[in-house]
Design an enzyme around this catalytic site. Structure first.
Site, PDB file in Angstrom:
ATOM      1  N   LYS A  31      -5.033   1.043   6.083  1.00  0.00           N
ATOM      2  CA  LYS A  31      -6.438   0.665   6.162  1.00  0.00           C
ATOM      3  C   LYS A  31      -7.216   1.693   6.972  1.00  0.00           C
ATOM      4  CE  LYS A  31      -5.801  -3.155   3.916  1.00  0.00           C
ATOM      5  NZ  LYS A  31      -6.278  -3.261   2.515  1.00  0.00           N
ATOM      6  N   ASP A  84       0.820  -1.210   0.000  1.00  0.00           N
ATOM      7  CA  ASP A  84       0.000   0.000   0.000  1.00  0.00           C
ATOM      8  C   ASP A  84       0.854   1.259   0.000  1.00  0.00           C
ATOM      9  OD1 ASP A  84      -2.250  -1.569   0.049  1.00  0.00           O
ATOM     10  OD2 ASP A  84      -2.676  -1.271   2.171  1.00  0.00           O
ATOM     11  N   GLU A  95       1.034  -1.302   5.445  1.00  0.00           N
ATOM     12  CA  GLU A  95      -0.358  -1.581   5.085  1.00  0.00           C
ATOM     13  C   GLU A  95      -1.184  -0.389   5.555  1.00  0.00           C
ATOM     14  OE1 GLU A  95      -3.323  -4.719   3.866  1.00  0.00           O
ATOM     15  OE2 GLU A  95      -1.361  -3.925   3.267  1.00  0.00           O
TER      16      GLU A  95
END
Length: 238
Positions: free
Chosen positions: A106, A73, A104
């Site tokens: 999110k 990401d 990552e």
């Protein structure tokens, strides 16, 4: 400049990042759109506030043996000394030697997202890294030993109560040397770090700013990426 407050400047930075993450969660209905928006917030933060030698982008990572990582990401990579950065359908492909850290990104930190962060960290750390000799003041010096890239997770909120409590610690601890996460940020609550094999959580009302400073300190400690053995990649031309 009279009346300048460092505390106010740092607080404003945190509120700006947290506000953008919250806006993405509130305004975008589709999970993929939310994910893309979250990645962009963190990527913009890194590209604005990290020193210019570092860049951040969504990417895949490759090595000179033809292996590749999972999609990352937010990859923090060297742009000053890296000659090999490719683009494929809008996605960057970056050599393993150039990676400083992988994250990552999110909307929420939870068990599934931590597991994904572990897997993506391992997919990069298991790649082969070359290290070519360098010349300095007329002398050839051996290449520096490659280092293990940092890995972490970035989110706005947490699925757990308390947000940075025992449940988070248990999931962070369930990782070996390739999978472990070095640091992470939950913008609405705080951040965590790994020191001496143990994770520590810091509850903080300016979490993104505290995390950013910790990231910069760890990047400084890593030093400069090794020089790429370009001939190892050129062998694929045959």
């Amino acid at each position: 400049m009279s009346g300048l407050s460092l505390a106010d400047l740092l607080g404003h930075l945190h509120e700006r990042v947290r506000g953008r993450l919250d806006e993405a969660r509130q305004a975008l209905a589709h999970p993929v759109a939310k994910g893309d928006a979250s990645e962009k917030v963190w990527t913009d933060l890194f590209n604005t506030f990290l020193p210019m030698r570092y860049r951040a982008a969504r990417a895949h990572v490759i090595d000179s043996k033809g292996q590749s990582s999972l999609q990352i990401d937010v990859a923090v990579y060297d742009r000053q000394y890296t000659p090999l950065i490719f683009e494929l359908q809008g996605e960057l492909v970056i050599p393993a030697e150039s990676i400083y850290g992988v994250f990552e990104a999110k909307q929420e930190i939870n068990a599934a997202n931590i597991k994904a962060a572990h897997e993506k960290a391992a997919s990069v750390r298991r790649l082969h890294q070359t290290s070519a000799p360098i010349s300095s003041m007329g002398k050839e010096l051996p290449g520096r030993p490659p280092f293990q890239p940092l890995a972490g997770i970035l989110a706005l909120g947490s699925a757990w109560k308390p947000p940075l409590g025992d449940a988070l610690m248990e999931h962070l601890a369930a990782a070996d040397a390739d999978h472990h996460l070095d640091l992470g940020c939950v913008a609405g609550h705080g951040y965590f770090t790994l020191d001496g094999g143990k994770h520590t959580c810091v509850d903080h009302d300016k979490a993104t700013t505290g995390f950013l400073f910790e990231l910069i300190a760890r990047l400084q400690a890593l030093g400069t990426v090794p020089a790429i053995d370009v001939r190892a990649y050129a062998a694929w031309l045959k």
